[in-house]
Design a protein around this motif. Structure first.
Motif, short mmCIF file in Angstrom:
data_model
loop_
_atom_site.label_atom_id
_atom_site.label_comp_id
_atom_site.label_asym_id
_atom_site.label_seq_id
_atom_site.Cartn_x
_atom_site.Cartn_y
_atom_site.Cartn_z
N SER A 63 0.83 -1.20 0.00
CA SER A 63 0.00 0.00 0.00
C SER A 63 0.87 1.25 0.00
O SER A 63 2.08 1.19 0.22
CB SER A 63 -0.90 0.02 1.23
N TYR A 64 0.23 2.41 -0.23
CA TYR A 64 0.98 3.66 -0.18
C TYR A 64 1.53 3.93 1.22
O TYR A 64 2.63 4.48 1.36
CB TYR A 64 0.12 4.82 -0.68
N THR A 65 0.81 3.52 2.25
CA THR A 65 1.34 3.67 3.61
C THR A 65 2.60 2.83 3.78
O THR A 65 3.61 3.30 4.32
CB THR A 65 0.28 3.26 4.64
N GLN A 66 2.57 1.59 3.30
CA GLN A 66 3.74 0.72 3.41
C GLN A 66 4.90 1.23 2.57
O GLN A 66 6.07 1.11 2.95
CB GLN A 66 3.36 -0.70 3.00
N LEU A 67 4.59 1.82 1.41
CA LEU A 67 5.65 2.38 0.58
C LEU A 67 6.34 3.54 1.28
O LEU A 67 7.58 3.61 1.35
CB LEU A 67 5.06 2.84 -0.77
N VAL A 68 5.55 4.47 1.80
CA VAL A 68 6.12 5.63 2.49
C VAL A 68 6.92 5.17 3.71
O VAL A 68 8.03 5.67 3.97
CB VAL A 68 5.01 6.62 2.88
N GLU A 69 6.38 4.24 4.47
CA GLU A 69 7.10 3.74 5.65
C GLU A 69 8.40 3.04 5.25
O GLU A 69 9.42 3.20 5.92
CB GLU A 69 6.20 2.79 6.45
N GLY A 70 8.37 2.27 4.17
CA GLY A 70 9.58 1.60 3.71
C GLY A 70 10.65 2.57 3.28
O GLY A 70 11.84 2.38 3.57
N ILE A 71 10.25 3.64 2.59
CA ILE A 71 11.22 4.66 2.17
C ILE A 71 11.79 5.37 3.40
O ILE A 71 13.01 5.60 3.49
CB ILE A 71 10.55 5.67 1.22
N ALA A 72 10.92 5.70 4.36
CA ALA A 72 11.38 6.38 5.57
C ALA A 72 12.34 5.50 6.37
O ALA A 72 13.39 5.97 6.84
CB ALA A 72 10.17 6.77 6.44
N ARG A 73 12.00 4.23 6.55
CA ARG A 73 12.89 3.32 7.29
C ARG A 73 14.26 3.21 6.59
O ARG A 73 15.30 3.20 7.25
CB ARG A 73 12.26 1.93 7.38
N THR A 74 14.24 3.15 5.25
CA THR A 74 15.49 3.03 4.51
C THR A 74 16.32 4.30 4.62
O THR A 74 17.54 4.24 4.81
CB THR A 74 15.20 2.71 3.03
N ALA A 75 15.66 5.45 4.52
CA ALA A 75 16.38 6.72 4.68
C ALA A 75 16.99 6.81 6.07
O ALA A 75 18.16 7.22 6.24
CB ALA A 75 15.42 7.88 4.43
N ASN A 76 16.22 6.42 7.09
CA ASN A 76 16.74 6.43 8.47
C ASN A 76 17.92 5.47 8.60
O ASN A 76 18.89 5.75 9.32
CB ASN A 76 15.64 6.04 9.45
N ALA A 77 17.84 4.33 7.93
CA ALA A 77 18.92 3.35 7.99
C ALA A 77 20.21 3.94 7.43
O ALA A 77 21.30 3.76 7.99
CB ALA A 77 18.53 2.09 7.22
N PHE A 78 20.10 4.64 6.29
CA PHE A 78 21.30 5.26 5.72
C PHE A 78 21.89 6.30 6.68
O PHE A 78 23.11 6.38 6.84
CB PHE A 78 20.97 5.90 4.37
N ARG A 79 21.03 7.07 7.33
CA ARG A 79 21.53 8.05 8.30
C ARG A 79 22.18 7.36 9.49
O ARG A 79 23.18 7.84 10.04
CB ARG A 79 20.39 8.97 8.75
N SER A 80 21.63 6.20 9.90
CA SER A 80 22.20 5.48 11.04
C SER A 80 23.60 4.94 10.73
O SER A 80 24.39 4.67 11.63
CB SER A 80 21.29 4.32 11.46
N LEU A 81 23.91 4.79 9.41
CA LEU A 81 25.24 4.33 9.00
C LEU A 81 26.20 5.50 8.78
O LEU A 81 27.31 5.31 8.29
CB LEU A 81 25.13 3.51 7.72
N GLY A 82 25.75 6.70 9.14
CA GLY A 82 26.63 7.86 9.06
C GLY A 82 26.55 8.65 7.77
O GLY A 82 27.31 9.59 7.56
N LEU A 83 25.62 8.29 6.88
CA LEU A 83 25.49 9.00 5.60
C LEU A 83 24.72 10.29 5.80
O LEU A 83 23.75 10.35 6.55
CB LEU A 83 24.80 8.11 4.58
N ARG A 84 25.11 11.32 5.06
CA ARG A 84 24.50 12.62 5.18
C ARG A 84 24.21 13.20 3.80
O ARG A 84 24.60 12.63 2.79
CB ARG A 84 25.42 13.58 5.98
#
Length: 625
Positions: A63-84
């Protein structure tokens, strides 16, 4: 605009006169745009339907909710690895749901670099170094795939890559630390955990492109560029929440990412991912029309090579009544294929014209106007296209009159600011700031754009410009011909003369002389008559399905020169194309010629003096004085 897709009206409104681009789209970045759709659709609307390798297996829906949440989780994951912001995340992935998460998540947290996993590890490493990649996402080890092995090799070649992230597959036996994307998604919030969201002119992605020249460049895509192309494309086809589009293109292809994904997401449509391999999966092609029926597809599209394959598939009574439009992009579509698509679906074929340097979308044959076969359509909102008089293979400052062919140039918010390597951008723009497309065409009095060929593909015979499409379209009308590519072959008198390569339909039998006679009876332009015709089992293609014409030019040049030099003791003759040098011919003489090599080289150099080429000798053999 009329209601063209059932109960739902087109999502993207027509911009009013004088409206600013920013006021039309409202979204600031790609995440903002997709999140707006999620809020508008109350989240439960299907965004993605993923078909596995076996098309008959139950699909996975998101769903669109799952898509947005998946993108947000992935973006947060990249930030957690030190990416900016300013860092680059590359990915080597087939078409998966996770690929969508990674592309848009990287664009939100940093910048993305979609990579063609079919490239050699050394080529991928070169692109990663050029982009300054700090994290690499790749498909995990699976039987029959080499992606993970390449990813590990790339990481070894590019020390700056600090994070290697695995998507699916078996447990990696890597000595270096590997992050699992599944673990990262579980451990990160479904809402963005950072506030420095991208501005419109921040870099969303770098797309590597070589067009039909093969020399890769990294094209800058800002969020503005991608949003302009996506909203413009969605508006032109009247995309709405009732729409379902099939996407069988790889996610390193700009058409797959922008027109077939982001444009549909901003409109609230459903994207059907045609298995990880897309149109490269024979089962997808064989079952294509059943898939269209089962998924309720309304927008059928692909590149010419894909559509040429599916028109040969018997629908076997499949219900195609939901289809409302056929679309094609990436290169010129043979008229015969367009006609077959229209016959199968009963709906018009509309061309999409774009290039990586313009966000993937420049023009679309819009649903608001009657379809004109052979037209690339009209510029999307806020984009301008005009033809300029040719200056060699570039554009002069003179604007062409309506209907007058010239170099097409573009400007608008979809146009890239340039290549990452600024030195490669020197010839990308006119002096007054328009993007030089490299395409030859014209704009008619109504504003419709027509593409007639590539400037670099023009065959110049004794000063006479020949459009290869004239030859290709002619031979594609022959019932035995499946595909055709015309190029210029070196000629000592005329500079170059046209030749054509063809492949035949399965089971077809025809001689080269018969095809040349067919061309002679059909082509009205005498200089365009092909001097020779070659039948191949398969034409060389780029990774995104375009005929790779440099390989054809090199092949016919090699064959011709070997005939010219027949009787000389030549061990090897190779041909390549180099920027600024044109065709470079390298000759190695046979060992038996050692004692008389100087005279032989002089004789060969004299024989080739009238040709437009650069002659080299194998490194062990000196050039004649």
């Amino acid at each position: 605009m009329s209601n063209t897709c059932g109960v739902a009206l087109p999502t993207i409104d027509t911009p009013s006169p004088g409206m600013r681009f920013e006021d039309w789209i409202q979204a600031t970045n790609v995440f903002d745009a997709i999140e707006r759709t999620q809020r508008r659709c109350a989240g439960g609307k299907t965004a993605i339907t993923f078909l596995g390798t076996e098309p008959e297996a139950p699909p996975h829906k998101l769903s669109y909710t799952q898509l947005v949440e998946g993108i947000a989780r992935t973006a947060n994951a990249f930030r957690s690895l030190g990416l900016r912001r300013g860092d680059v995340v590359a990915y080597m992935l087939p078409s998966l749901v996770e690929t969508q998460f990674v592309l848009w998540g990287a664009a939100t947290a940093a910048s993305a670099l979609p990579l063609n996993p079919l490239l050699k590890a050394e080529e991928i490493a070169s692109l990663c170094r050029a982009a300054g990649v700090k994290a690499l996402v790749a498909l995990g080890p699976l039987p029959g795939t080499e992606i993970w092995d390449k990813a590990e090799r790339v990481r070894a070649l590019v020390p700056a890559i600090g994070a290697l992230i695995q998507v699916g597959g078996e447990k990696a036996a890597s000595g270096a630390k590997v992050h699992l994307l599944a673990d990262l998604l579980r451990s990160n919030s479904r809402q963005l955990a950072f506030s420095d969201l991208p501005e419109p002119d921040d870099v969303a992605a770098y797309f590597h492109t070589g067009g039909t020249t093969g020399a890769p460049k990294l094209v800058i895509h800002t969020h503005r560029n991608q949003l302009a192309a996506a909203y413009g494309g969605a508006w032109a086809v009247g995309a709405c929440t009732d729409d379902v589009i099939v996407n069988g293109l790889p996610m390193f292809h700009v058409a797959s990412a922008i027109f077939c994904s982001l444009a549909m997401f901003v409109a609230g449509a459903e994207v059907v991912i045609l298995s990880p391999a897309g149109f490269r999966n024979p089962q997808i092609v064989a079952n294509f029309w059943r898939i269209v029926e089962r998924t309720g597809t309304t927008i059928v599209g692909g590149v010419p090579t894909a559509l040429s394959a599916v028109v040969k598939v018997d629908p076997k009574g499949a219900d195609l009544s939901r289809v409302r439009i056929n679309i094609c992009g990436a290169s010129l579509l043979p008229r015969s294929v367009a006609e077959q698509m229209e016959l199968l679906t009963g709906k018009p074929m509309r061309e999409v014209y774009g290039m990586t340097e313009a966000g993937g979308v420049i023009c679309v044959d819009p649903v608001s106007r009657a379809r004109v076969m052979g037209s690339a359509g009209c510029p999307i909102p806020f984009c301008e296209v005009e033809a300029r008089a040719l200056a060699g293979t570039s554009a002069s400052s003179r604007s062409c009159m309506p209907g007058e062919a010239g170099m097409l140039v573009v400007r608008g918010p979809n146009v890239t600011p340039g290549y990452k390597d600024a030195g490669q951008s020197a010839s990308l723009f006119t002096e007054d700031g328009w993007l030089i497309t490299g395409d030859v065409g014209y704009v008619d009095a109504t504003g419709r754009v027509f593409i007639t060929g590539r400037a670099k593909d023009l065959i110049i015979r004794g000063g006479h410009n020949i459009d290869p499409a004239v030859i290709e379209e002619c031979l594609m009308r022959h019932p035995a011909v499946a595909d055709a590519g015309a190029v210029g072959m070196l000629d000592a008198y005329a500079g170059e003369v046209p030749v054509v390569y063809v492949t035949l339909r399965q089971g077809a039998s025809v001689t080269e002389d018969e095809l040349l006679a067919f061309a002679k009876a059909t082509i009205n332009e005498p200089p365009a008559l092909p001097r020779r015709l070659f039948v191949l089992e398969q034409l060389p293609m780029t990774a995104v399905g375009k005929i790779y014409k440099p390989a054809l030019r090199q092949d016919c040049t090699r064959q011709h020169l070997l005939e010219v030099l027949q009787g000389e003791s030549i061990a090897a003759l190779t041909v390549r194309e180099e920027p600024g040098r044109g065709l470079v011919v390298c000759i190695e003489l046979a060992a038996a010629e050692e004692d008389s090599s100087h005279e032989t080289r002089q004789r060969i150099a004299a024989d080739l003096k009238g040709y437009l080429l650069t002659l080299e000798w194998a490194s062990s053999q000196a050039s004649p004085s």
